[in-house]
Design an enzyme around this catalytic site. Sequence first.
Site, mmCIF file in Angstrom:
data_model
loop_
_atom_site.group_PDB
_atom_site.id
_atom_site.type_symbol
_atom_site.label_atom_id
_atom_site.label_comp_id
_atom_site.label_asym_id
_atom_site.label_seq_id
_atom_site.Cartn_x
_atom_site.Cartn_y
_atom_site.Cartn_z
ATOM 1 N N SER A 130 -9.731 1.701 2.855
ATOM 2 C CA SER A 130 -8.879 2.437 1.951
ATOM 3 C C SER A 130 -7.843 1.585 1.222
ATOM 4 O O SER A 130 -7.310 1.999 0.192
ATOM 5 C CB SER A 130 -8.159 3.540 2.721
ATOM 6 O OG SER A 130 -7.283 2.987 3.686
ATOM 7 N N SER B 107 -9.920 -0.419 7.237
ATOM 8 C CA SER B 107 -9.352 -0.351 5.889
ATOM 9 C C SER B 107 -8.570 -1.574 5.432
ATOM 10 O O SER B 107 -8.090 -1.603 4.297
ATOM 11 C CB SER B 107 -8.448 0.878 5.762
ATOM 12 O OG SER B 107 -9.216 2.054 5.650
ATOM 13 N N LYS C 41 0.839 -1.204 0.000
ATOM 14 C CA LYS C 41 0.000 0.000 0.000
ATOM 15 C C LYS C 41 0.878 1.260 0.000
ATOM 16 O O LYS C 41 1.877 1.323 0.720
ATOM 17 C CB LYS C 41 -0.901 -0.023 1.243
ATOM 18 C CG LYS C 41 -1.954 1.094 1.281
ATOM 19 C CD LYS C 41 -2.826 0.970 2.531
ATOM 20 C CE LYS C 41 -3.930 2.013 2.552
ATOM 21 N NZ LYS C 41 -4.772 1.933 3.775
#
Lengths: 507, 117
Positions: A159, A183, A84
């Site tokens: 997210s 997330s 990420k």
Amino acid sequence: MTGGSASFTSASAVEIAALIGAGEASAVEVTQAHLDRIESEDGALHAFLRVDTDGALSAAQAVDDRRAAGEPLGPLAGVPLALKDVVVTKGLETTSGSRILVGWIPPYDATITTRIKAAGIVILGKTNMDEFAMGSSTENSGFGPSHNPWDLDRIPGGSSGGSSAAVAGCLAPLGIGTDTGGSIRQPAAVTGLVGHKPTYGGVSRYGLIAFSSSLDQAGPFGRTVLDTALLHEAIAGHDPADSTSIPMPVPAVVAAACEGAGGDLSGLRIGVVRELGGQGFTDGYEPGVLSSVAAAIDVLAGLGAEIVEVSCPHFGYALAAYYLIAPSEASSNLARFDAVRYGLRVGDDGVRGLDEVMALTRQAGFGAEVKRRIMIGTYALSSGYYEAYYGQAQKVRTLISRDFAAAFESADVLVSPSTPTVAFPLGARTDDPLAMYAADLCTLPASLAGTPAISVPSGLSEGLPVGLQIMAPALADDRCYRVAAAVESALDSDRGHPLLHELPSRS
Amino acid sequence: MAGRPSTLEELSLHDRHCMTAISRDDVAHLAHLARLAVTEQELDLFAGQLDVILASVAHVADVAADDIPPTTHAVPLTNITRPDVIGPSLHPQDVLAAAPAAEGGRFRVPRILNEPA
């Protein structure tokens, strides 16, 4: 397994590591197969913000060299990973999904980046995310949304939706996400993956671009519980560079995953949280999600677990408390984007002063959701409102932790849906911030209490994945993995194959 | 869990959110405090959205929590100390390379005083 690029990209991390360890495949071959698949599939998924082809191949070559030299390899050596973009990577652009950081090349590695590299895990590139991890769909990314491999017109969750799309879409067998309010767990649920939020402080936050410091926690995604546990052990553990890191041994999550797969849960007490989709609390929950989760709970009962209902009366206030606490911390953390030390600078014409340049830069660099949260946080922290908003939210946080403590007196783990609905269509909630926030309904209590929680697939509803959330007391992450592995093993066996084999685009 | 506000403070908060909306001026003020330039259209958009969000989160006031201590952090923290050992630092060149403007080995900032440069 006979080799060939398609079998590499559909293999588990455990299978890939075994092939490399046995010399039946090279890490370079495996990495190249994934890079090729990214090349052919990521145009549609948009999981990656950038692919580090050279870095990945040279990391893979280093694993092959070490093996050739007879050096011992770790359990995930040579396995590719999707990272990420909130995690800083030395020499590799890192944006946290924000236009304000376009072109920023970090001068250092996050601790988890260092640990991933030390484990011989190959970082394929940086994945898309909601800007600064604020969102549940990746639609708040400054670079366009990612797409769910199960249905390209739907969200992959957020997210950490770039990582979930990458792992579910077989662009990488492993992924890293961060979970502030859900997330990791929500994107795992809506893409049919396993995703774990560790106990707060279980994984170092050094080098994560901060959103809400008292809540942020990095964790693993995998297509199986065991793969996820192996990645957990690779990144977890005390880090002197993070003063909130817990100086305790890492829970034995790999052993727990293996034990759970054995399928015996006799003596384990599982608490079903009434306020998260139970009787009288079903508003906003899709019936298909509730029935899939109920069926998974029946499976757990069939493995010998004792099922009890528990009540956590303050969980209903978690959403309100979270959307005060997280924006308050964000408004402070994001003050660092001041157009001075890194990132964008707009309007520096020699006439305008710093305040004006800062305001113009932040206007140009931040997206709408980030601006909303900064203003909400600024409001909640301003004098006159502080006690009524932020102070009150912190008291609610205490009551939520007490609800957990009481529930864990009658249950060893708690279960609920991971998120109230299956993946919703792209665009369905972008104009309604509160509807977007509702995706976090089930995940927020564990975030606020700092307790570990995992999402594991329970099945499909309307052809889309549903996640079962398993929550445990602080530092008992191993219980999450044990129960998740038991569910996975029983459901795979009933179905005759893993859920992801039903993914339409799988190859 | 209480269904009604139980203190004066909560009552006033509750009332405020039943009656008051976030105005464009409020948004402009918040944006200024947060060093965000906002357009005219954004003032309209955010005024409506912030009002809805704040009305929703004001729901925390429905909990009777006067005697409850706040939680600032999931893990109770005390001061963390460690031996004062010299470790590696970032090289100034590497740090300044990421800056939007650097000059003479330092960050170059726009004017910070109220007179022209």
